[in-house]
Enzyme design. Structure first.
Site, PDB file in Angstrom:
ATOM      1  N   ASP A  60     -16.714 -75.135  17.368  1.00  0.00           N
ATOM      2  CA  ASP A  60     -18.146 -76.137  17.658  1.00  0.00           C
ATOM      3  C   ASP A  60     -19.078 -75.593  16.438  1.00  0.00           C
ATOM      4  OD1 ASP A  60     -18.557 -73.423  18.959  1.00  0.00           O
ATOM      5  OD2 ASP A  60     -20.707 -74.509  19.363  1.00  0.00           O
ATOM      6  N   PHE A 118     -17.561 -72.284   7.102  1.00  0.00           N
ATOM      7  CA  PHE A 118     -18.033 -72.602   8.363  1.00  0.00           C
ATOM      8  C   PHE A 118     -16.977 -73.992   8.709  1.00  0.00           C
ATOM      9  CE2 PHE A 118     -20.072 -74.625  11.943  1.00  0.00           C
ATOM     10  CZ  PHE A 118     -20.399 -73.318  12.893  1.00  0.00           C
ATOM     11  N   ILE A 119     -16.461 -73.796   9.954  1.00  0.00           N
ATOM     12  CA  ILE A 119     -15.401 -74.867  10.364  1.00  0.00           C
ATOM     13  C   ILE A 119     -15.528 -75.380  11.631  1.00  0.00           C
ATOM     14  CG2 ILE A 119     -13.539 -74.578   8.805  1.00  0.00           C
ATOM     15  CD1 ILE A 119     -12.342 -73.273  11.698  1.00  0.00           C
ATOM     16  N   LYS A 167     -10.827 -65.120   9.116  1.00  0.00           N
ATOM     17  CA  LYS A 167     -11.531 -65.088   7.773  1.00  0.00           C
ATOM     18  C   LYS A 167     -11.394 -63.899   7.203  1.00  0.00           C
ATOM     19  CE  LYS A 167     -14.858 -68.705   9.349  1.00  0.00           C
ATOM     20  NZ  LYS A 167     -16.380 -68.974   9.530  1.00  0.00           N
ATOM     21  N   ASP A 223     -13.962 -63.732  12.823  1.00  0.00           N
ATOM     22  CA  ASP A 223     -14.749 -63.730  11.752  1.00  0.00           C
ATOM     23  C   ASP A 223     -14.998 -62.614  11.140  1.00  0.00           C
ATOM     24  OD1 ASP A 223     -16.503 -65.314   9.887  1.00  0.00           O
ATOM     25  OD2 ASP A 223     -17.917 -65.117  11.246  1.00  0.00           O
ATOM     26  N   GLU A 280      -7.563 -66.029  21.034  1.00  0.00           N
ATOM     27  CA  GLU A 280      -9.018 -66.269  20.475  1.00  0.00           C
ATOM     28  C   GLU A 280      -9.059 -67.369  19.409  1.00  0.00           C
ATOM     29  OE1 GLU A 280     -12.017 -66.344  20.676  1.00  0.00           O
ATOM     30  OE2 GLU A 280     -13.002 -64.845  19.582  1.00  0.00           O
ATOM     31  N   ASP A 281      -9.892 -68.007  19.207  1.00  0.00           N
ATOM     32  CA  ASP A 281      -9.730 -69.098  18.256  1.00  0.00           C
ATOM     33  C   ASP A 281     -10.065 -68.645  16.704  1.00  0.00           C
ATOM     34  OD1 ASP A 281     -12.694 -68.287  18.543  1.00  0.00           O
ATOM     35  OD2 ASP A 281     -13.559 -70.137  18.821  1.00  0.00           O
TER      36      ASP A 281
END
Ligand code: IMP
Ligand code: MG
Length: 178
Positions: free
Chosen positions: A162, A155-156, A134, A106, A102-103
């Site tokens: 994206d 937020f990145i 995070k 959060d 997973e990227d």
């Protein structure tokens, strides 16, 4: 490029690709130790994890099968944050070791809801490998087995991630400019 503009927002570079590669390689070395001689199934969670997964698997020294899945979440409408399998796995997971790639974790709600779906398919073990986490935002009881980097609550975009569909192509990671 130190600054980029996407839609209505400005972003500044926060993690350069050289650092990402070092951390991904170090993570792969841990995974290599745990899966040496095994043939796990790696499930790349689309869309965000495509770049991370592509780099990660190139550092692996065992032979995994590599599959792709996509889930949609009903954010905002349901506090339970249910996820729906939009593009599912057709290969059987019965008796297999699974590594979910997973990227970013959060709130953790997506992974929390994806895990039971994988268990239902009969995986004998399931681990989560994420590029980023995070920790301040985690809302659920979720064990993340492999995490390349922990980041603050910004937020990145970039390196697969994206903002409203854009920014995934950048090799570096950018944070919202202050
Ligand atoms: P969670 O369910 O709250 O853990 O959300 C995970 C998903 O939200 C990730 O797979 C990303 O697609 C997205 N996400 C979370 N934080 C960010 C971010 O900072 N930038 C872009 N996407 C993000
Ligand atoms: Mg994602």
């Amino acid at each position: 490029m130190d600054r980029i503009h996407i839609l209505d927002k400005d972003f500044e570079v926060s993690i350069k690709n050289e650092t990402i590669q070092e951390r991904v390689k170090a993570l792969a070395e841990r995974i290599n130790q745990d899966y040496e001689g095994k043939n796990p199934i790696i499930i790349c969670i689309l869309n965000g994890a495509f770049m991370f997964a592509a780099d990660l698997v190139r550092y692996l020294t065992f032979q995994p099968e590599i599959l792709f899945a996509r889930f949609s979440s009903y954010e905002g409408t349901e506090t339970t944050g249910q996820v729906k399998e939009v593009m599912g796995i057709t290969t059987s997971l019965a008796g297999r070791d699974v590594i979910i790639v997973e990227d970013i974790v959060d709130t953790g709600i997506t992974m929390y809801n994806v895990l039971p779906l994988m268990r239902q398919k009969g995986a004998s073990s399931i681990k989560i490998a994420c590029l980023l986490q995070k920790p301040e935002k985690l809302q659920v009881d979720l064990a993340i087995d492999y995490c390349a980097m922990e980041i603050p609550n910004d937020f990145i975009v970039g390196y697969g991630l994206d903002y409203d569909g854009f920014g995934r192509n950048y090799k570096d990671i950018y944070s919202l400019a202050k």
